[in-house]
Design a protein around this motif. Structure first.
Motif, short mmCIF file in Angstrom:
data_model
loop_
_atom_site.label_atom_id
_atom_site.label_comp_id
_atom_site.label_asym_id
_atom_site.label_seq_id
_atom_site.Cartn_x
_atom_site.Cartn_y
_atom_site.Cartn_z
N ASP A 107 35.89 35.00 19.06
CA ASP A 107 35.31 35.10 20.41
C ASP A 107 34.22 34.04 20.60
O ASP A 107 34.00 33.20 19.72
CB ASP A 107 34.79 36.52 20.66
CG ASP A 107 33.68 36.94 19.72
OD1 ASP A 107 33.04 36.08 19.07
OD2 ASP A 107 33.44 38.18 19.61
N CYS A 150 47.97 44.70 22.63
CA CYS A 150 47.42 43.35 22.45
C CYS A 150 45.94 43.44 22.10
O CYS A 150 45.24 44.35 22.57
CB CYS A 150 47.57 42.52 23.73
SG CYS A 150 49.27 42.18 24.19
N ARG A 152 42.08 41.87 22.32
CA ARG A 152 41.40 41.18 23.42
C ARG A 152 41.54 39.68 23.22
O ARG A 152 41.71 39.20 22.09
CB ARG A 152 39.94 41.60 23.52
CG ARG A 152 39.09 41.30 22.34
CD ARG A 152 37.70 41.96 22.48
NE ARG A 152 36.96 41.87 21.24
CZ ARG A 152 36.09 40.93 20.95
NH1 ARG A 152 35.82 39.98 21.83
NH2 ARG A 152 35.47 40.92 19.79
N ALA A 153 41.50 38.94 24.28
CA ALA A 153 41.68 37.49 24.21
C ALA A 153 40.49 36.83 23.52
O ALA A 153 39.34 37.22 23.75
CB ALA A 153 41.87 36.91 25.60
N THR A 155 38.25 33.25 22.47
CA THR A 155 37.76 32.05 23.14
C THR A 155 38.20 30.80 22.38
O THR A 155 38.43 29.76 22.99
CB THR A 155 36.21 32.09 23.22
OG1 THR A 155 35.82 33.33 23.81
CG2 THR A 155 35.68 30.94 24.04
N PRO A 173 42.42 30.35 24.84
CA PRO A 173 42.42 31.75 25.24
C PRO A 173 43.59 32.49 24.59
O PRO A 173 44.53 32.92 25.26
CB PRO A 173 42.56 31.66 26.76
CG PRO A 173 43.35 30.41 26.98
CD PRO A 173 42.94 29.47 25.91
N TRP A 174 43.56 32.63 23.27
CA TRP A 174 44.67 33.23 22.51
C TRP A 174 44.52 34.75 22.50
O TRP A 174 43.44 35.28 22.29
CB TRP A 174 44.67 32.71 21.08
CG TRP A 174 45.79 33.27 20.25
CD1 TRP A 174 45.76 34.41 19.50
CD2 TRP A 174 47.10 32.74 20.11
NE1 TRP A 174 46.96 34.62 18.90
CE2 TRP A 174 47.82 33.60 19.25
CE3 TRP A 174 47.74 31.61 20.61
CZ2 TRP A 174 49.13 33.38 18.88
CZ3 TRP A 174 49.05 31.39 20.24
CH2 TRP A 174 49.74 32.27 19.39
N LYS A 175 45.65 35.42 22.70
CA LYS A 175 45.69 36.87 22.63
C LYS A 175 46.85 37.28 21.73
O LYS A 175 48.00 36.97 22.01
CB LYS A 175 45.88 37.46 24.03
CG LYS A 175 45.87 38.95 24.05
CD LYS A 175 45.78 39.58 25.44
CE LYS A 175 46.65 38.97 26.49
NZ LYS A 175 46.64 39.70 27.77
N CYS A 177 49.39 39.86 20.24
CA CYS A 177 50.01 41.10 20.70
C CYS A 177 50.95 41.68 19.65
O CYS A 177 51.54 40.94 18.86
CB CYS A 177 50.79 40.85 21.99
SG CYS A 177 49.73 40.46 23.40
#
Length: 192
Positions: A107, A150, A152-153, A155, A173-175, A177
């Protein structure tokens, strides 16, 4: 009628007097050892060339300071999302990468979100990067909550190039899942 033997010329079927005195009673093993010792000494003298005369063609491993990391275009296929991390050689000499990078999602405060990427299991070789050239390692997750929620995204992606203990942050902005987060090895053909 027959020439007289020359005392200074050795008979080809006879050992020189000095050698027969030393080896007498010791058998063929000692003779073989003496012969090998002579060959070994000759080989040692031949291989004793100065280090400057010997050249190696080994290419040094790319350091983080040699590389600029960026992300390529995202692609989706069959419920998966693929995103390549590109390694570009910004140094003035050729360097090499081999294997998998270490990748984590972090993040804005640089805290890790979820587990680090697992290796895809694909085979790999050494990739030589001349100045200005790039190679990529493809990241994979599912395209949404296919088999689970997923995270949380993030940074940034925190990326350790192969064989490096130093990471660099790449804005992304990788998320992750469905608990799927994998990385392929560094290569030039874009394969996972």
């Amino acid at each position: 009628m027959f020439p007289k033997p020359n005392p200074t010329t050795a008979d080809p079927g006879r050992r020189p007097a000095g050698l027969s005195r030393v080896l007498r009673g010791r058998g063929p093993v000692t003779a073989l050892a003496a012969a090998l010792l002579g060959v070994t000494a000759a080989g040692a003298a031949w291989s004793a060339t100065p280090a400057a005369a010997r050249t190696t063609t080994a290419i040094r491993t790319c350091a983080v300071s040699d590389l600029y990391l960026s992300l390529g275009a995202k692609e989706g296929a069959a419920g998966s999302l693929y995103w390549p991390v590109r390694f570009t050689n910004t140094s003035t000499s050729t360097c090499a990468l081999r294997g998998y990078p270490g990748v984590s999602v972090v993040d804005g405060a640089h805290h890790r979100i979820g587990p680090a990427a697992k290796h895809s299991g694909s085979g790999y070789g050494t990739v030589s990067l001349s100045p200005g050239r790039s190679a990529s390692a493809v990241l994979r997750t599912t395209n949404g909550p296919v088999g689970g929620p997923c995270e949380r995204a993030g940074t940034y992606l925190q990326v350790y190039p192969p064989a490096s203990r130093t990471a660099t942050l790449v804005p992304a902005p990788w998320k992750t899942c469905s608990g799927v987060f994998q990385t392929g090895p560094v290569n030039t053909d874009g394969s996972f």
